[in-house]
Design an enzyme around this catalytic site. Structure first.
Site, PDB file in Angstrom:
ATOM      1  N   ASN A 120      11.573  32.116 -37.426  1.00 13.60           N
ATOM      2  CA  ASN A 120      10.867  32.221 -38.699  1.00 13.60           C
ATOM      3  C   ASN A 120       9.390  31.960 -38.465  1.00 13.60           C
ATOM      4  O   ASN A 120       9.036  31.057 -37.717  1.00 13.60           O
ATOM      5  CB  ASN A 120      11.414  31.198 -39.701  1.00 13.60           C
ATOM      6  CG  ASN A 120      12.884  31.411 -39.988  1.00 13.60           C
ATOM      7  OD1 ASN A 120      13.361  32.529 -40.034  1.00 13.60           O
ATOM      8  ND2 ASN A 120      13.612  30.320 -40.160  1.00 13.60           N
ATOM      9  N   VAL A 129       8.998  23.899 -40.135  1.00 12.90           N
ATOM     10  CA  VAL A 129       8.584  23.087 -38.990  1.00 12.90           C
ATOM     11  C   VAL A 129       7.631  23.948 -38.180  1.00 12.90           C
ATOM     12  O   VAL A 129       8.003  25.042 -37.734  1.00 12.90           O
ATOM     13  CB  VAL A 129       9.781  22.637 -38.129  1.00 12.90           C
ATOM     14  CG1 VAL A 129       9.309  21.863 -36.905  1.00 12.90           C
ATOM     15  CG2 VAL A 129      10.755  21.805 -38.955  1.00 12.90           C
ATOM     16  N   HIS A 133      10.323  27.802 -32.724  1.00 11.24           N
ATOM     17  CA  HIS A 133      11.701  27.521 -32.337  1.00 11.24           C
ATOM     18  C   HIS A 133      12.585  28.710 -32.694  1.00 11.24           C
ATOM     19  O   HIS A 133      12.287  29.479 -33.598  1.00 11.24           O
ATOM     20  CB  HIS A 133      12.219  26.249 -33.000  1.00 11.24           C
ATOM     21  CG  HIS A 133      12.164  26.259 -34.502  1.00 11.24           C
ATOM     22  ND1 HIS A 133      10.977  26.113 -35.199  1.00 11.24           N
ATOM     23  CD2 HIS A 133      13.138  26.396 -35.431  1.00 11.24           C
ATOM     24  CE1 HIS A 133      11.234  26.148 -36.500  1.00 11.24           C
ATOM     25  NE2 HIS A 133      12.542  26.335 -36.660  1.00 11.24           N
ATOM     26  N   MET A 134      13.658  28.826 -31.943  1.00 10.56           N
ATOM     27  CA  MET A 134      14.611  29.912 -32.128  1.00 10.56           C
ATOM     28  C   MET A 134      15.938  29.310 -32.604  1.00 10.56           C
ATOM     29  O   MET A 134      16.405  28.324 -32.041  1.00 10.56           O
ATOM     30  CB  MET A 134      14.812  30.643 -30.794  1.00 10.56           C
ATOM     31  CG  MET A 134      15.831  31.756 -30.822  1.00 10.56           C
ATOM     32  SD  MET A 134      16.075  32.464 -29.163  1.00 10.56           S
ATOM     33  CE  MET A 134      14.568  33.394 -28.968  1.00 10.56           C
ATOM     34  N   HIS A 135      16.512  29.906 -33.637  1.00  5.03           N
ATOM     35  CA  HIS A 135      17.831  29.509 -34.111  1.00  5.03           C
ATOM     36  C   HIS A 135      18.867  30.374 -33.398  1.00  5.03           C
ATOM     37  O   HIS A 135      18.738  31.600 -33.368  1.00  5.03           O
ATOM     38  CB  HIS A 135      17.972  29.760 -35.617  1.00  5.03           C
ATOM     39  CG  HIS A 135      17.051  28.941 -36.458  1.00  5.03           C
ATOM     40  ND1 HIS A 135      17.464  27.808 -37.109  1.00  5.03           N
ATOM     41  CD2 HIS A 135      15.738  29.097 -36.756  1.00  5.03           C
ATOM     42  CE1 HIS A 135      16.436  27.298 -37.782  1.00  5.03           C
ATOM     43  NE2 HIS A 135      15.375  28.069 -37.583  1.00  5.03           N
TER      44      HIS A 135
END
Length: 150
Positions: A120, A129, A133-135
């Site tokens: 995102n 945040v 970062h990768m989910h």
């Protein structure tokens, strides 16, 4: 010629205004960036997390509020606030994020059934945040990524 330039300027200004981040989001984002991110605190062991992978460049852990049976966050240790701040020097790091995701999907038993990777970036995507970062999501049939128009 002058009218064309004026129209282009007005068009640019109106799209910048309409498509920019809301003032509330900008304020919240600036406040969060000013402090260390929650992910930096996890990396520095200032906060606890269930860590499932770590090397010198990347850490992966279970989020506080999982959204699927398998939900991991894969985070570069280098603090990059949004995807928009990625540079060419980050090429290998970004590639490594995907390789770690592949490895973790296999370890979690979802590599064959399927999984989703999501990053995102900013307001419309719901980024809260400001540390890239990768989910990694899987373990069930996942719905559409966005509401589908009928």
């Amino acid at each position: 010629m002058k009218i064309t330039r004026l129209l282009l300027m007005l068009s640019f200004l109106s799209t910048s205004f309409c498509w920019g981040q809301s003032p509330e989001y900008q304020k919240m984002k600036a406040k969060k960036i000013e402090k260390s991110s929650v992910f930096t605190k996890i990396i520095n062991r200032e906060l606890e997390a269930t860590i499932v992978y770590e090397d010198k460049d990347i850490i992966a852990f279970v989020p506080l509020r999982p959204q699927a049976p398998v939900h991991l966050l894969i985070v570069p240790k280098k603090e990059i606030h949004t995807l928009n701040e990625v540079s060419e020097e980050d090429t290998l790091l970004l590639g490594k994020l995907f390789l770690v995701a592949k490895k973790l999907a296999k370890e979690q038993g979802i590599s064959e059934t399927g999984y989703r990777l999501s990053i995102n970036s900013n307001e419309d995507a719901g980024q809260s945040v400001f540390h890239l970062h990768m989910h990694l999501l899987g373990g069930k049939t996942l719905g559409p990524m966005v509401a589908q128009d009928e």
